[in-house]
Scaffold this motif. Sequence first.
Motif, short mmCIF file in Angstrom:
data_model
loop_
_atom_site.label_atom_id
_atom_site.label_comp_id
_atom_site.label_asym_id
_atom_site.label_seq_id
_atom_site.Cartn_x
_atom_site.Cartn_y
_atom_site.Cartn_z
N ILE A 26 -1.91 -0.13 -2.07
CA ILE A 26 -0.94 -0.93 -2.84
C ILE A 26 -0.31 -1.98 -1.92
N ILE B 149 -7.85 -4.97 1.70
CA ILE B 149 -7.86 -4.45 0.33
C ILE B 149 -9.16 -3.69 0.08
N VAL B 150 -10.29 -4.30 0.49
CA VAL B 150 -11.60 -3.66 0.25
C VAL B 150 -11.71 -2.37 1.06
N GLY C 237 -9.40 0.24 -0.50
CA GLY C 237 -9.97 0.64 -1.81
C GLY C 237 -11.22 1.48 -1.63
N LEU D 113 -10.44 5.06 -0.67
CA LEU D 113 -10.04 5.84 -1.86
C LEU D 113 -11.27 6.15 -2.70
N PHE D 114 -12.12 5.13 -2.83
CA PHE D 114 -13.33 5.29 -3.66
C PHE D 114 -14.21 6.42 -3.14
N LYS E 295 -13.58 0.29 -11.44
CA LYS E 295 -12.42 -0.12 -10.62
C LYS E 295 -12.87 -0.90 -9.38
N PHE E 296 -13.88 -0.39 -8.71
CA PHE E 296 -14.45 -1.04 -7.52
C PHE E 296 -14.87 -2.47 -7.87
N GLY F 164 -11.98 -4.82 -8.74
CA GLY F 164 -11.26 -5.19 -7.52
C GLY F 164 -11.99 -6.31 -6.79
N LEU F 165 -13.31 -6.17 -6.66
CA LEU F 165 -14.10 -7.20 -5.96
C LEU F 165 -14.09 -8.51 -6.74
N LEU G 72 -6.97 -9.53 -12.30
CA LEU G 72 -5.89 -8.82 -11.63
C LEU G 72 -5.23 -7.83 -12.60
N THR H 16 -7.61 -4.98 -13.22
CA THR H 16 -7.75 -4.11 -12.05
C THR H 16 -6.53 -3.20 -11.90
N GLY I 172 -6.45 0.76 -12.16
CA GLY I 172 -5.92 1.56 -11.06
C GLY I 172 -4.88 2.55 -11.54
N ILE I 173 -4.01 2.09 -12.43
CA ILE I 173 -2.95 2.97 -12.94
C ILE I 173 -3.56 4.04 -13.86
N TRP J 218 0.02 6.85 -9.33
CA TRP J 218 0.83 6.80 -10.55
C TRP J 218 0.11 7.50 -11.71
C1 HEM Z 1 -6.79 -7.40 -5.78
C2 HEM Z 1 -7.53 -6.33 -5.84
C3 HEM Z 1 -7.04 -4.96 -6.23
C4 HEM Z 1 -5.91 -4.57 -6.94
C5 HEM Z 1 -4.82 -5.43 -7.52
C6 HEM Z 1 -5.95 -3.11 -7.02
C7 HEM Z 1 -4.99 -2.33 -7.67
C8 HEM Z 1 -4.95 -0.94 -7.67
C9 HEM Z 1 -3.93 -0.12 -8.30
C10 HEM Z 1 -2.73 -0.62 -9.11
C11 HEM Z 1 -4.24 1.18 -8.04
C12 HEM Z 1 -3.47 2.43 -8.50
C13 HEM Z 1 -2.55 2.90 -7.39
C14 HEM Z 1 -1.80 4.13 -7.79
O1 HEM Z 1 -1.95 4.61 -8.93
O2 HEM Z 1 -1.03 4.67 -6.95
C15 HEM Z 1 -5.47 1.19 -7.29
C16 HEM Z 1 -6.14 2.32 -6.89
C17 HEM Z 1 -7.43 2.33 -6.42
N1 HEM Z 1 -8.18 1.22 -6.06
FE1 HEM Z 1 -7.61 -0.70 -6.17
N2 HEM Z 1 -7.07 -2.65 -6.38
C18 HEM Z 1 -7.77 -3.75 -5.90
C19 HEM Z 1 -8.96 -3.75 -5.20
C20 HEM Z 1 -9.76 -2.62 -5.04
C21 HEM Z 1 -11.07 -2.62 -4.45
C22 HEM Z 1 -11.81 -3.85 -3.91
C23 HEM Z 1 -11.51 -1.33 -4.48
C24 HEM Z 1 -12.81 -0.74 -4.00
C25 HEM Z 1 -13.41 -1.15 -2.92
C26 HEM Z 1 -10.46 -0.51 -5.08
C27 HEM Z 1 -10.51 0.86 -5.27
C28 HEM Z 1 -9.45 1.65 -5.70
C29 HEM Z 1 -9.51 3.10 -5.81
C30 HEM Z 1 -10.72 3.99 -5.54
C31 HEM Z 1 -8.24 3.53 -6.26
C32 HEM Z 1 -7.77 4.98 -6.56
C33 HEM Z 1 -7.81 5.18 -8.06
C34 HEM Z 1 -7.14 6.47 -8.49
O3 HEM Z 1 -7.78 7.51 -8.45
O4 HEM Z 1 -5.98 6.44 -8.91
N3 HEM Z 1 -9.41 -1.33 -5.40
N4 HEM Z 1 -5.87 -0.10 -7.06
#
Ligand code: HEM
Length: 115
Positions: free
Chosen positions: A7, A44-45, A48, A51-52, A66-67, A70-71, A101, A104, A108-109, A115
Amino acid sequence: MTTHFHIFTWVVGIILFFVAYFMPADAKAQKIVHMITRLFYVLIVISGALLFFKFSAHDPAQYGVKFLLGLLTIGMAEMALVRKKKGKPSTMFLILFIVFLVLTVGMGIHLPIGW
Ligand code: HEM
């Protein structure tokens, strides 16, 4: 392993993107802000992807989406910045950046960690 670092990276990355986008494209400082923005793309990558790899086995399809989202968000940000710098129309990519955005963050949420 929490989502806090992830985050932090995308919040800072988004702020840097908007600063870089709305700065005069020919300013020296714009070049520097854009470079730091790119550094945050990488963070960020990385955050992320960590986590992935840790959690995606729960639901590979949704984590895969989600992956990808995000990309794509990062891709649209970079396209908007590069096109603006070249003096080409960039508003479409700015809009696509905001659309991806929102999707994504929503995804994520929706996913179970954090969350
Ligand atoms: C601007 C780009 C990105 C935004 C705005 C974003 C936003 C978020 C948000 C809001 C969450 C939830 C956090 C939470 O619940 O505490 C999250 C979780 C996550 N993001 Fe991203 N993300 C971005 C890029 C990426 C990328 C590039 C990847 C992979 C390479 C990725 C993989 C993940 C994973 C695996 C989670 C955990 C999901 C879960 O189980 O809750 N994200 N992200």
